[in-house]
Every structure is written in structure tokens, then in C-alpha cells.
Design a protein around this motif. Structure first.
Motif, PDB file in Angstrom:
ATOM      1  N   ALA A 170       0.831  -1.209   0.000  1.00 45.90           N
ATOM      2  CA  ALA A 170       0.000   0.000   0.000  1.00 45.90           C
ATOM      3  C   ALA A 170       0.862   1.253   0.000  1.00 45.90           C
ATOM      4  O   ALA A 170       0.582   2.222  -0.711  1.00 45.90           O
ATOM      5  CB  ALA A 170      -0.936   0.000   1.210  1.00 45.90           C
ATOM      6  N   TYR A 199     -10.439  -3.361   1.166  1.00 49.47           N
ATOM      7  CA  TYR A 199     -10.053  -2.460   0.072  1.00 49.47           C
ATOM      8  C   TYR A 199     -10.983  -2.554  -1.134  1.00 49.47           C
ATOM      9  O   TYR A 199     -11.552  -1.551  -1.583  1.00 49.47           O
ATOM     10  CB  TYR A 199      -8.613  -2.766  -0.334  1.00 49.47           C
ATOM     11  N   ILE A 234      -3.730  -2.236  -3.166  1.00 51.23           N
ATOM     12  CA  ILE A 234      -4.195  -1.275  -2.155  1.00 51.23           C
ATOM     13  C   ILE A 234      -3.661   0.140  -2.374  1.00 51.23           C
ATOM     14  O   ILE A 234      -2.682   0.562  -1.745  1.00 51.23           O
ATOM     15  CB  ILE A 234      -3.851  -1.747  -0.724  1.00 51.23           C
ATOM     16  N   GLY A 235      -4.308   0.873  -3.240  1.00 51.90           N
ATOM     17  CA  GLY A 235      -3.916   2.255  -3.459  1.00 51.90           C
ATOM     18  C   GLY A 235      -4.614   2.841  -4.664  1.00 51.90           C
ATOM     19  O   GLY A 235      -5.366   2.155  -5.364  1.00 51.90           O
ATOM     20  N   TRP A 253      -7.661   2.661   3.391  1.00 56.44           N
ATOM     21  CA  TRP A 253      -6.598   3.034   2.458  1.00 56.44           C
ATOM     22  C   TRP A 253      -6.631   4.502   2.063  1.00 56.44           C
ATOM     23  O   TRP A 253      -5.579   5.122   1.854  1.00 56.44           O
ATOM     24  CB  TRP A 253      -6.644   2.143   1.213  1.00 56.44           C
ATOM     25  N   ASP A 276       2.402   1.734  -3.439  1.00 58.48           N
ATOM     26  CA  ASP A 276       1.422   2.331  -4.348  1.00 58.48           C
ATOM     27  C   ASP A 276       1.294   3.824  -4.080  1.00 58.48           C
ATOM     28  O   ASP A 276       1.309   4.647  -5.001  1.00 58.48           O
ATOM     29  CB  ASP A 276       0.067   1.638  -4.191  1.00 58.48           C
ATOM     30  N   SER A 277       1.210   4.201  -2.809  1.00 57.83           N
ATOM     31  CA  SER A 277       1.040   5.615  -2.445  1.00 57.83           C
ATOM     32  C   SER A 277       2.176   6.485  -2.959  1.00 57.83           C
ATOM     33  O   SER A 277       1.954   7.519  -3.593  1.00 57.83           O
ATOM     34  CB  SER A 277       0.942   5.771  -0.925  1.00 57.83           C
ATOM     35  N   THR A 295      -4.083  -1.466   7.471  1.00 53.79           N
ATOM     36  CA  THR A 295      -3.977  -1.374   6.019  1.00 53.79           C
ATOM     37  C   THR A 295      -5.290  -1.857   5.422  1.00 53.79           C
ATOM     38  O   THR A 295      -6.187  -2.282   6.132  1.00 53.79           O
ATOM     39  CB  THR A 295      -2.793  -2.209   5.498  1.00 53.79           C
TER      40      THR A 295
END
Length: 327
Positions: free
Chosen positions: A71, A224, A309-310, A159, A74-75, A155
Motif C-alpha cells: 500500500a 479495500y 491497495i492504493g 486506504w 502504491d502511495s 492497512t
């Protein structure tokens, strides 16, 4: 907007911000009504970020970031930041395959997600570490000795809130707004393509995951992927309300018919045989479900739909939702 397109846009925005900071450093001043904290940031003073472990002081503009979960990876990439180090997911490809190769090229692998190599992390001389308490809370003291460590509580389900924490830690809140605005527009486009809110709500969708070494998961409403389905306005079958803590309702292959819905998306973690995917999808119970008989069952990439996840993953999932649900 794709990750590569967004990265170019955010890079341009960052250059604009950098130019403004340079002018400020040379004696030029901006409007006295600027946002709180901007003067400190431009002067290079540390900033305080609220985290699951309390307030943490972080650099004004972190340059050497290490991320310890998918996650967080991805962020930072979504926000146009390439970390110097990242843990790898438990997949053959290492970093999740939905991330463009050029975006992850050059990132140092600092170990498996649940067992990061602290020596390797320290060797990268990071000035910021991003992770979550649920993953690495037991390592917080050690990580904090290496660099300021920003942990979210959990997490998955939270998200969007976690992304804002990551953006704050990176001093990328303006870029984060661009990302969330893009996401909102994409969500609206998908809902419209599905025939509008009422039609979307009338379509009940289930997400099923075959997991090696575990029962089959029918995903509930607090995870998510569920948030993305909810944003689009899609309906969810009653079985999702049986999910423990809202996460998943786990069943054996002999009860897979409980997963029936108007549409079923399914993914597999691990070996198809060991995860019971082969056994289940070949069974009479599976083949007799309405979604299967109506051709409304779609196999999707577990790395993208479950592990990513993002916002970059979500953008790709939205596109796949639209493609499959409008067939």
C-alpha cells in the motif's frame, strides 16, 4: 489517468513548487495568507505528522524514502516519489506486477514484507520510513532509530485515510488532491457507464478469493476492494453481511454456492490446486450458480485487485470493472 501520466503531471507540479521555494529562499515572499506550515516547510524545518504511534517529526521534503508494504509503495509512486527501498510481496515477481516496470526499476529490495531486513534498510540511509502498525508495530523502536517512521494503524479498508497520511509525510498534499479528484471523476464515469446509480445499485457483485492454505473467502464490505465497489454504487449480496468484522465470510468448496450473485469476480493467491480453485470451479455447485450460467464470472489478477491497495491499483480496477460489467 495512468500512473505514468500522473507521475509526469505530478513531477511538473513538484517543479513548480520547488521553483516557488527557491524564490522564497532568495528573499521573495508569497501572500501572507498562505497555508499554515508552508513557511516552515520552505525554510526546511521539520514537520509534525500524526501517526498511529503518536506525533512524528519528519523532514520538510523527504528525499530517501523506504516503504515496507504494498500500500505504501502504491502511495509513493502515485504521488510521483520513487522510494530508495521497498519490501517485496510474496509473489514471484517481487514487486506487484500492476506497477509499471520503469517505476519500480532501481528500487532496492529490503526483504519480504513481514520480515524486512533492518540492516539493508539502515544501509540505504533513509530520511523517512512508511508502514503500518499492524504490519510492523513490533519493529517500531528499531525502525525509528534508523529514520522517522510514519505508521498508520491498519492497512486495506482505511486506504484513503492512509494515503492522506502518506501524502502529509511526503509533503505532497497538493498532489494528493489531484489524485483523489482524478479518482472521483473516474468513479463517476464508471457509474454512468453502468447506466447510473440505480442500475449500479441493482447489480449485486461478489468478490471471491481462493487462498492456498485457507478456506475460500467471500469478501465482505470492510476491505479495500469493497470500498471501490461501494464508490461505484454497486450492490452486494446478503452473504457479505456474514463476514467476520466485515472482512470476509470463509467457506469450503462444498458451500461455494453461497457466493452466487449477479456478477462474481474471483482471484487466486498461490497454487490453483492447493487453493482449491481448480476443485471448486470444476464442481457442479459452481457451474450451477446463476452468475456462471449467465456468463457473469470474471477471473481477475490477485496482485491488482487484492494486494495492491492504493489509487494506482484502484484506477486500473475501475477500468476493469467498467469493461467487464458493460459486456
Amino acid at each position: 489517468m495512468t500512473l505514468q501520466h500522473r507521475s509526469r503531471t505530478l513531477a511538473a507540479a513538484s517543479l513548480t513548487v520547488a521553483a516557488a521555494l527557491t524564490l522564497s529562499a532568495c528573499g521573495f515572499s508569497s501572500d501572507s495568507g498562505s497555508a499554515s506550515g508552508s513557511d516552515d516547510a520552505s525554510a526546511g524545518a521539520p514537520r509534525t505528522v500524526k501517526t498511529a504511534m503518536g506525533d512524528v517529526q519528519v523532514p520538510a521534503a523527504p528525499q530517501r524514502v523506504v516503504v515496507l508494504d504494498s500500500a505504501e509503495l502504491d502511495s509513493v509512486l502515485t504521488l510521483g516519489v520513487k522510494p530508495v527501498g521497498a519490501t517485496h510481496a510474496d509473489v514471484q515477481s517481487g514487486f506487484l506486477n500492476y506497477l509499471p516496470k520503469d517505476q519500480v526499476a532501481g528500487i532496492t529490495d529490503v526483504g519480504q514484507m513481514m520480515t524486512p531486513n533492518l540492516e539493508a534498510i539502515a544501509g540505504l540511509k533513509p530520511d523517512l520510513i512508511l508502514t503500518s502498525k499492524i504490519r510492523h508495530g513490533d519493529k517500531y523502536a528499531e525502525l525509528s532509530k534508523i529514520a522517522p517512521t510514519v505508521m498508520t494503524e491498519n492497512t486495506g479498508y482505511p486506504w484513503k485515510e492512509n494515503f492522506q497520511t502518506h501524502a502529509e509525510a511526503l509533503n505532497k498534499t497538493a498532489e494528493a488532491k489531484m489524485v483523489t479528484d482524478d479518482y472521483a471523476r473516474h468513479v463517476a464515469d464508471v457509474t454512468k457507464a453502468l447506466g447510473g446509480k440505480e442500475k449500479a445499485a441493482a447489480t449485486e457483485v461478489n468478490m471471491v478469493r481462493f487462498v492456498e492454505g485457507a478456506d475460500i473467502r467471500i469478501y465482505g464490505k470492510k476491505n479495500y476492494i469493497a470500498t471501490i465497489l461501494a464508490d461505484v454504487g454497486l450492490g452486494r449480496p446478503a452473504v457479505t453481511d456474514k463476514a467476520a468484522d466485515g472482512f470476509s465470510y470463509d467457506v469450503s468448496p462444498e458451500k461455494i454456492d453461497l457466493a452466487d450473485a449477479d456478477v462474481i469476480f474471483h482471484s487466486t493467491y498461490g497454487d490453483p490446486k492447493k487453493s482449491k480453485e481448480t476443485q471448486t470451479t470444476g464442481s457442479g455447485l459452481w457451474k450451477n450458480m446463476d452468475a456462471v450460467k449467465n456468463g457473469k464470472v470474471f477471473a481477475v489478477d490477485d496482485q491488482l485487485w487484492i494486494q495492491g491497495i492504493g489509487y494506482t491499483a484502484a484506477d486500473k480496477i475501475l477500468s476493469e470493472l467498467q469493461t467487464n460489467l458493460t459486456k
